[in-house]
Scaffold this motif. Structure first.
Motif, PDB file in Angstrom:
ATOM      1  N   GLU A  52      49.732  34.053  49.996  1.00  0.00           N
ATOM      2  CA  GLU A  52      48.912  33.136  50.952  1.00  0.00           C
ATOM      3  C   GLU A  52      49.492  32.923  51.748  1.00  0.00           C
ATOM      4  O   GLU A  52      50.077  33.713  52.714  1.00  0.00           O
TER       5      GLU A  52
ATOM      6  N   GLY B  88      45.376  28.853  56.734  1.00  0.00           N
ATOM      7  CA  GLY B  88      44.415  27.844  56.942  1.00  0.00           C
ATOM      8  C   GLY B  88      43.666  28.772  58.161  1.00  0.00           C
ATOM      9  O   GLY B  88      42.288  29.274  57.949  1.00  0.00           O
TER      10      GLY B  88
ATOM     11  N   ASP C 280      51.125  37.441  44.155  1.00  0.00           N
ATOM     12  CA  ASP C 280      50.398  36.295  45.202  1.00  0.00           C
ATOM     13  C   ASP C 280      50.424  36.678  46.619  1.00  0.00           C
ATOM     14  O   ASP C 280      51.483  37.417  46.986  1.00  0.00           O
TER      15      ASP C 280
ATOM     16  N   ARG D 227      45.565  41.018  48.603  1.00  0.00           N
ATOM     17  CA  ARG D 227      46.733  40.925  46.976  1.00  0.00           C
ATOM     18  C   ARG D 227      45.981  42.156  46.152  1.00  0.00           C
ATOM     19  O   ARG D 227      46.444  42.709  46.002  1.00  0.00           O
TER      20      ARG D 227
ATOM     21  N   ALA E 226      42.955  36.131  50.809  1.00  0.00           N
ATOM     22  CA  ALA E 226      44.357  36.165  50.376  1.00  0.00           C
ATOM     23  C   ALA E 226      44.281  37.268  48.995  1.00  0.00           C
ATOM     24  O   ALA E 226      45.055  37.578  48.672  1.00  0.00           O
ATOM     25  N   GLU E 227      43.181  36.843  48.346  1.00  0.00           N
ATOM     26  CA  GLU E 227      42.745  37.682  47.459  1.00  0.00           C
ATOM     27  C   GLU E 227      42.641  39.211  47.341  1.00  0.00           C
ATOM     28  O   GLU E 227      42.601  40.052  46.686  1.00  0.00           O
TER      29      GLU E 227
ATOM     30  N   ASP F  25      39.452  26.532  53.463  1.00  0.00           N
ATOM     31  CA  ASP F  25      40.862  26.879  52.306  1.00  0.00           C
ATOM     32  C   ASP F  25      40.317  27.760  51.193  1.00  0.00           C
ATOM     33  O   ASP F  25      40.613  28.895  51.099  1.00  0.00           O
ATOM     34  N   ILE F  26      38.526  28.298  51.217  1.00  0.00           N
ATOM     35  CA  ILE F  26      37.759  28.380  50.396  1.00  0.00           C
ATOM     36  C   ILE F  26      37.769  29.736  51.701  1.00  0.00           C
ATOM     37  O   ILE F  26      38.300  30.832  50.152  1.00  0.00           O
ATOM     38  N   ARG F  27      37.699  29.792  52.654  1.00  0.00           N
ATOM     39  CA  ARG F  27      37.423  31.069  52.786  1.00  0.00           C
ATOM     40  C   ARG F  27      39.152  31.765  53.160  1.00  0.00           C
ATOM     41  O   ARG F  27      39.073  33.186  53.282  1.00  0.00           O
ATOM     42  N   ALA F  28      40.085  30.984  52.979  1.00  0.00           N
ATOM     43  CA  ALA F  28      41.655  31.545  52.681  1.00  0.00           C
ATOM     44  C   ALA F  28      41.642  31.898  51.714  1.00  0.00           C
ATOM     45  O   ALA F  28      42.609  33.250  51.530  1.00  0.00           O
ATOM     46  N   ASN F  29      41.871  31.343  50.971  1.00  0.00           N
ATOM     47  CA  ASN F  29      41.735  31.717  49.334  1.00  0.00           C
ATOM     48  C   ASN F  29      41.023  33.195  48.638  1.00  0.00           C
ATOM     49  O   ASN F  29      41.777  33.897  47.908  1.00  0.00           O
ATOM     50  N   ARG F  30      39.637  34.110  49.375  1.00  0.00           N
ATOM     51  CA  ARG F  30      39.124  34.697  49.011  1.00  0.00           C
ATOM     52  C   ARG F  30      39.590  35.799  50.047  1.00  0.00           C
ATOM     53  O   ARG F  30      40.245  36.842  49.229  1.00  0.00           O
TER      54      ARG F  30
END
Length: 113
Positions: A39, A42, A37, A14, A10-11, A3-8
């Motif tokens: 999304e 995973g 945003d 963006r 995603a950002e 999840d941490i990697r997916a958030n990085r």
């Protein structure tokens, strides 16, 4: 941990998609657009890109058409800019959060009157 990697990812997507749309795409259908945003799943296979457009319903629909037409180009540019084994499939959706926030704000202002 994924999840941490997916958030990085995603950002970073963006930021890169905003740059690609504003500087590389010359489609006249795409108006004043902001990527709000991204999304990413995973497993980094799919990405949902949320955007907002300044204007009416017609501008939103035209921008969505232009973005859907440029999806292949955007995906290839993302592949060049971000080092990923597989670039996620990209889908675009209009972000209604801004309009919803304005609606709630108007309701709260009317309560005081």
């Amino acid at each position: 941990m994924s999840d941490i990697r997916a958030n990085r990812v995603a950002e970073q997507m963006r930021i890169e998609i905003s740059d690609i749309i504003n500087n590389k795409i010359k489609d006249p259908r795409i108006g004043f657009l902001t990527v709000t945003d991204v999304e990413v799943t995973g497993d980094l296979q799919q990405a949902k890109v949320y955007f907002s457009v300044l204007g009416e319903e017609e501008e939103r629909e035209a921008s969505l058409l232009g973005l859907n037409k440029a999806t292949g180009f955007i995906r290839s540019e993302i592949g060049r800019r971000i080092r990923l084994r597989k670039v996620p499939e990209i889908s675009f959706e209009y972000d209604v959060a801004y309009e919803y926030g304005n609606h709630i704000d108007a309701l709260l202002r009317n309560l005081n009157e």
